[in-house]
Design a protein around this motif. Structure first.
Motif, PDB file in Angstrom:
ATOM      1  N   ILE A  52       0.858  -1.185   0.000  1.00 48.38           N
ATOM      2  CA  ILE A  52       0.000   0.000   0.000  1.00 48.38           C
ATOM      3  C   ILE A  52       0.892   1.231   0.000  1.00 48.38           C
ATOM      4  O   ILE A  52       2.006   1.202   0.513  1.00 48.38           O
ATOM      5  N   SER A  53       0.388   2.295  -0.601  1.00 46.39           N
ATOM      6  CA  SER A  53       1.129   3.550  -0.529  1.00 46.39           C
ATOM      7  C   SER A  53       0.918   4.116   0.871  1.00 46.39           C
ATOM      8  O   SER A  53      -0.193   4.162   1.380  1.00 46.39           O
ATOM      9  N   TRP A  54       2.010   4.475   1.501  1.00 49.43           N
ATOM     10  CA  TRP A  54       1.942   4.981   2.874  1.00 49.43           C
ATOM     11  C   TRP A  54       2.960   6.070   3.045  1.00 49.43           C
ATOM     12  O   TRP A  54       4.094   5.896   2.621  1.00 49.43           O
ATOM     13  N   PRO A  55       2.645   7.194   3.615  1.00 48.00           N
ATOM     14  CA  PRO A  55       1.392   7.510   4.284  1.00 48.00           C
ATOM     15  C   PRO A  55       0.257   7.669   3.277  1.00 48.00           C
ATOM     16  O   PRO A  55       0.499   7.871   2.083  1.00 48.00           O
ATOM     17  N   PRO A  56      -0.973   7.619   3.784  1.00 49.17           N
ATOM     18  CA  PRO A  56      -2.107   7.714   2.867  1.00 49.17           C
ATOM     19  C   PRO A  56      -2.245   9.130   2.303  1.00 49.17           C
ATOM     20  O   PRO A  56      -1.773  10.095   2.887  1.00 49.17           O
ATOM     21  N   TYR A  57      -2.885   9.204   1.165  1.00 50.11           N
ATOM     22  CA  TYR A  57      -3.274  10.490   0.597  1.00 50.11           C
ATOM     23  C   TYR A  57      -4.572  10.900   1.279  1.00 50.11           C
ATOM     24  O   TYR A  57      -5.340  10.044   1.734  1.00 50.11           O
ATOM     25  N   VAL A  58      -4.829  12.184   1.348  1.00 48.06           N
ATOM     26  CA  VAL A  58      -6.067  12.656   1.965  1.00 48.06           C
ATOM     27  C   VAL A  58      -6.742  13.636   1.020  1.00 48.06           C
ATOM     28  O   VAL A  58      -6.158  14.661   0.653  1.00 48.06           O
ATOM     29  N   TYR A  59      -7.942  13.273   0.589  1.00 51.32           N
ATOM     30  CA  TYR A  59      -8.764  14.175  -0.206  1.00 51.32           C
ATOM     31  C   TYR A  59      -9.639  14.951   0.763  1.00 51.32           C
ATOM     32  O   TYR A  59     -10.254  14.364   1.650  1.00 51.32           O
ATOM     33  N   GLU A  60      -9.680  16.278   0.614  1.00 55.97           N
ATOM     34  CA  GLU A  60     -10.564  17.089   1.462  1.00 55.97           C
ATOM     35  C   GLU A  60     -11.710  17.607   0.624  1.00 55.97           C
ATOM     36  O   GLU A  60     -11.500  18.201  -0.432  1.00 55.97           O
ATOM     37  N   SER A  61     -12.927  17.388   1.119  1.00 52.71           N
ATOM     38  CA  SER A  61     -14.109  17.857   0.414  1.00 52.71           C
ATOM     39  C   SER A  61     -14.243  19.371   0.580  1.00 52.71           C
ATOM     40  O   SER A  61     -13.470  20.005   1.302  1.00 52.71           O
ATOM     41  N   LYS A  62     -15.250  19.954  -0.074  1.00 50.33           N
ATOM     42  CA  LYS A  62     -15.491  21.397   0.042  1.00 50.33           C
ATOM     43  C   LYS A  62     -15.794  21.800   1.476  1.00 50.33           C
ATOM     44  O   LYS A  62     -15.555  22.926   1.878  1.00 50.33           O
ATOM     45  N   THR A  63     -16.318  20.860   2.250  1.00 48.65           N
ATOM     46  CA  THR A  63     -16.618  21.141   3.659  1.00 48.65           C
ATOM     47  C   THR A  63     -15.429  20.799   4.563  1.00 48.65           C
ATOM     48  O   THR A  63     -15.577  20.732   5.776  1.00 48.65           O
ATOM     49  N   GLU A  64     -14.262  20.544   3.949  1.00 43.34           N
ATOM     50  CA  GLU A  64     -13.019  20.216   4.639  1.00 43.34           C
ATOM     51  C   GLU A  64     -13.077  18.898   5.412  1.00 43.34           C
ATOM     52  O   GLU A  64     -12.391  18.702   6.405  1.00 43.34           O
ATOM     53  N   THR A  65     -13.916  17.987   4.937  1.00 42.70           N
ATOM     54  CA  THR A  65     -13.966  16.649   5.518  1.00 42.70           C
ATOM     55  C   THR A  65     -12.851  15.818   4.898  1.00 42.70           C
ATOM     56  O   THR A  65     -12.769  15.716   3.675  1.00 42.70           O
TER      57      THR A  65
END
Length: 192
Positions: A52-65
């Motif tokens: 697995i790719s690590w550290p993970p990628y993080v997608y942030e939504s428009k509401t910053e979730t």
């Protein structure tokens, strides 16, 4: 064979650069852009080997979730069993694993966690483990219960690690995202 290949890739620091074309207003490719680099870690797998790719990628939504995710690479060695002279081939399957970021209490199914805890015998090729959690109902007729480890790996890691970084099943189920960015020097713990 696939596990040996995975261990070698990780020990040599293999990485993948994600590049793509940046387009101009006329719709022609203007320049090659680097969108990031994936570094890899081994994961316990039921068949073959998994990275697995690590550290993970993080997608942030428009509401910053935040929505954490990783690339996966599954490797299996395959050959033609009826032809003893055939060579072994490595089959690679690329995918994406979405990690849990919120409460994962679930009374109807088991949840798999991928713990990685420091130990005197671990090194860069040591894989994430794979342990399951499940809902343990309370007394009949009462709305009580809790998440518990449903796997001996969690108990073994808790007993034999040189540090106390493995959370209890209820702690992890309540806030899994808190364990993606642990304190400095502490190894990660993921949950899909």
């Amino acid at each position: 064979m696939s596990n040996l290949l995975a261990a070698r890739l990780v020990s040599e620091g293999w990485q993948v650069d994600h590049t793509g074309w940046e387009w101009d207003e006329a719709g022609t490719p203007a320049r090659l852009k680097n969108y990031g680099t994936s570094r890899w870690h081994r994961v316990a797998a039921d068949e073959g080997a998994e990275l697995i790719s690590w550290p993970p990628y993080v997608y942030e939504s428009k509401t910053e979730t935040p929505y954490p995710w990783s690339y996966t690479l599954r490797l299996t060695a395959q050959n033609n069993a009826l032809d003893p002279s055939s060579e072994c081939l490595i089959h690679a399957c690329v995918g994406i694993r979405r990690w849990a970021r919120g409460n994962v209490w679930d009374g109807k199914r088991a949840v798999t966690a991928y713990p990685f805890t420091p130990s005197p015998w671990s090194n860069v090729t040591s894989p994430f483990g794979k342990a399951r959690m499940k809902w343990q109902p309370g007394p009949k007729g009462k709305k009580e219960g809790k998440m518990v480890w449903d796997d001996v790996l969690a108990d073994t890691l808790a007993r034999y690690t040189s540090h106390r970084y493995l959370p209890s099943a209820p702690e992890l189920a309540a806030d899994p995202y808190a364990f993606f960015k642990p304190a400095s020097g502490v190894s990660p713990l993921g949950l899909p």
